[in-house]
Design an enzyme around this catalytic site. Structure first.
Site, PDB file in Angstrom:
ATOM      1  NE  ARG A  66      -3.419   2.537   2.456  1.00 22.00           N
ATOM      2  CZ  ARG A  66      -3.524   3.357   3.503  1.00 22.00           C
ATOM      3  NH1 ARG A  66      -3.061   2.998   4.689  1.00 22.00           N
ATOM      4  NH2 ARG A  66      -4.107   4.527   3.388  1.00 22.00           N
ATOM      5  CG  HIS A  97      -1.138   8.989   3.504  1.00 23.11           C
ATOM      6  ND1 HIS A  97      -1.307   7.650   3.761  1.00 23.11           N
ATOM      7  CD2 HIS A  97      -0.693   9.516   4.669  1.00 23.11           C
ATOM      8  CE1 HIS A  97      -0.991   7.379   5.018  1.00 23.11           C
ATOM      9  NE2 HIS A  97      -0.597   8.508   5.596  1.00 23.11           N
ATOM     10  CD  GLU A 138      -4.819   7.632  10.016  1.00 24.15           C
ATOM     11  OE1 GLU A 138      -4.521   8.669  10.629  1.00 24.15           O
ATOM     12  OE2 GLU A 138      -4.206   6.562  10.183  1.00 24.15           O
ATOM     13  CG  ASN A 180      -5.329   3.321   8.794  1.00 21.67           C
ATOM     14  OD1 ASN A 180      -5.435   2.346   8.052  1.00 21.67           O
ATOM     15  ND2 ASN A 180      -4.763   4.452   8.411  1.00 21.67           N
ATOM     16  CE1 TYR A 204      -0.237   2.814  13.547  1.00 16.66           C
ATOM     17  CE2 TYR A 204      -2.184   3.795  12.568  1.00 16.66           C
ATOM     18  CZ  TYR A 204      -0.924   3.250  12.436  1.00 16.66           C
ATOM     19  OH  TYR A 204      -0.340   3.134  11.206  1.00 16.66           O
ATOM     20  CD  GLU A 252      -1.766   3.929   8.035  1.00 16.29           C
ATOM     21  OE1 GLU A 252      -1.505   4.337   9.191  1.00 16.29           O
ATOM     22  OE2 GLU A 252      -1.930   4.682   7.059  1.00 16.29           O
TER      23      GLU A 252
HETATM   24  O1  IFM Z   1       2.453   7.558  10.044  1.00 12.18           O
HETATM   25  C1  IFM Z   1       1.088   7.591  10.238  1.00 12.18           C
HETATM   26  C2  IFM Z   1       0.355   7.438   8.920  1.00 12.18           C
HETATM   27  O2  IFM Z   1       0.727   8.413   8.014  1.00 12.18           O
HETATM   28  C3  IFM Z   1      -1.131   7.542   9.136  1.00 12.18           C
HETATM   29  N1  IFM Z   1      -1.560   6.632  10.164  1.00 12.18           N
HETATM   30  C4  IFM Z   1      -0.844   6.636  11.411  1.00 12.18           C
HETATM   31  C5  IFM Z   1       0.635   6.475  11.160  1.00 12.18           C
HETATM   32  C6  IFM Z   1       1.410   6.464  12.487  1.00 12.18           C
HETATM   33  O3  IFM Z   1       1.233   7.678  13.136  1.00 12.18           O
END
Ligand code: IFM
Length: 479
Positions: A89, A133, A176, A304, A306, A377
């Site tokens: 990606r 992005h 995002e 995504n 985190y 992600e």
């Molecule tokens: O690096 C970023 C990415 O550009 C978008 N998602 C989160 C990642 C980590 O912060």
């Protein structure tokens, strides 16, 4: 057995949980890896401007060179082939392909992505391409606060679709939009650096409009690949069960998650509680015509994930998960820490179980409206530990914590979506590790290393980390 054999045996055991056909990939984004910002006819994005303003980026870093992927694309595809990923990606750089944000595409920009796509396909790696992005061309004045940017984005999407539509397997329109709206326009820690707080909401709405127009444009360009969007989801909890904490948690869930998920998948904005109706007026007063544009049929949804978020009423510290954000202290709520979880290098809670929660929320909120999902992600930043291999004497980057992170998160996602799991209704198709390479981590500059491959930002040498070897073994060993 020595330690290396043990690690390989663990990778082989882990491989057994990966279902046949499940896509494993790695991800990057143009601004974070390419560098070559003045090469090949590229012009500037808001991030180029932002990184050159004093005090914006940790250590005064910029992405002029980044990981120099623009000049090392052959070497990087060879690394991917060695790793054995199914898919890569990447994002098309808007200011590289359409410098200035209008007019026809730049031939040298096309040549760069032609080469990348052709090399990926020759290596048997399926391309997933993101159209946006975060690198908005500076010429688009007002950027995403200006509704015209959505139209410009649709035009760019059509041209990119026409040129590359025969080779991209999956398209992500926007990555995002929540982060762009919140970090970029509301809190000022990302480009363009405004601190508009709730007045940033139009920047989210216009990105969503841009998404809808881009889906229409890609379909009009007859691209052969599937089309989706990527939203970042953070399951939100209230710090306590007081009405105030609950209300602010619901507010945060709206501006971080639901505004983007509901609009793209359900064609409406979430119901806004009366006490927030003024702050979120653009969502309350949205026109049905705009919602119809945003609500396009999608072939997949990109998630995504985190970390989860815990919200409490009252002002708190000025740190956001991505850095110092003094504007945060003007808000009537704050993000509470999660002391029960270990922290990543960024200080984010390491909470794999919440990936299962995020998937379960998608299932319960969107039901039949949810297309197949790719985790577009997931990954962790860690400080490097350089070790000398006892057997070979060769220096290696020991990142066993990344192996633990990735295996725990993949396991959480796969068990949540398995029959009987809390998210069993989700058709989960794949997982992309963020990131293939250490790269430019926005406001944190080069301080946060997310890569499977270490990049020495002085020599630009690449060194696969221990996690790269682990993932390679997992990929080789799957059935
Ligand atoms: O690096 C970023 C990415 O550009 C978008 N998602 C989160 C990642 C980590 O912060």
């Amino acid at each position: 057995m020595n330690a290396r054999d043990d690690a390989m045996a663990e990778a082989e055991a882990f491989a057994t949980i990966i279902p046949p056909g499940f896509v494993i990939g790695a991800a990057t984004a143009a601004f974070q890896v390419e560098g070559g910002v003045h090469d090949g006819g590229r012009e500037l994005s808001v991030w180029d401007e932002f990184t050159h303003q004093s005090g914006r980026i940790l250590g005064g870093a910029n992405a002029d060179v980044a990981a120099d992927h623009f000049h090392r694309v052959g070497e990087d595809v060879a690394l991917m082939a060695d790793l054995g990923i199914d898919s890569y990606r990447f994002s098309f750089g808007w200011p590289r392909l359409q410098p200035g944000g209008s007019g026809s595409l730049n031939r040298e920009g096309i040549a760069f992505y032609d080469r990348l796509l052709d090399e990926l396909l020759a290596a048997g790696i399926s391309p997933m391409a993101t159209l946006f992005h975060w690198d908005t061309p500076v010429e688009l004045r007002g950027s995403w606060l200006n509704r015209d940017t959505a139209g410009r984005f649709g035009d760019y999407a059509y041209q990119v679709g026409e040129v590359f539509g025969d080779r991209v397997d999956r398209w992500v329109t926007i990555n995002e939009p929540a982060t762009v709206m919140l970090n970029g326009y509301a809190l000022g820690i990302h480009a363009p650096g405004t601190t508009l707080l709730f007045d940033a909401v139009p920047a989210g709405h216009h990105q969503l409009l841009g998404h809808g127009l881009a889906v229409q444009a890609l379909r009009a360009a007859s691209v052969r690949g599937e089309i989706g969007v990527t939203n970042v989801h953070s399951p939100v909890s209230a710090a306590t069960s007081t009405d105030e904490d609950e209300a602010y948690a619901a507010l945060f869930d709206i501006v971080h998650n639901r505004m983007f998920g509901d609009a793209t998948l359900l064609g409406r904005y979430p119901t806004i509680p009366e006490e927030f109706a003024v702050a979120l007026r653009p969502l309350v007063e949205v026109s049905p015509e705009d919602l119809a544009i945003i609500h396009q049929p999608l072939d997949f949804y990109g998630l995504n994930y985190y970390f989860p978020t815990r919200i409490a009423a009252g002002t708190g510290s000025s740190s956001s998960p991505d850095g110092e954000a003094p504007a945060l202290s003007a808000l009537p709520f704050h993000l509470e820490p999660w002391p029960e979880f270990a922290r990543t290098g960024f200080g984010w809670p390491n909470a794999p179980e919440f990936l299962g929660v995020a998937l379960a929320e998608l299932a319960s909120r969107y039901g039949e409206a949810l297309p197949p999902v790719y985790i577009t992600e997931g990954g962790v930043s860690l400080p490097d530990t350089v070790l000398l291999d006892a057997d070979t004497g060769v220096a290696r980057i020991a990142d066993s914590a990344r192996i633990d992170y990735l295996s725990a998160h993949l396991e959480s996602a796969l068990s949540a979506t398995a029959p009987g799991g809390a998210a069993s209704a989700v058709d989960l198709r794949g997982y992309y590790v963020w990131s293939l390479l250490d790269n430019f981590e926005w406001a944190a500059g080069y301080s946060q290393r997310f890569g499977l491959v270490h990049v020495n930002f002085t020599t630009l040498d690449r060194t696969p980390k221990q996690s790269f070897g682990w993932l390679r073994r997992v990929l080789e060993a799957r059935s």
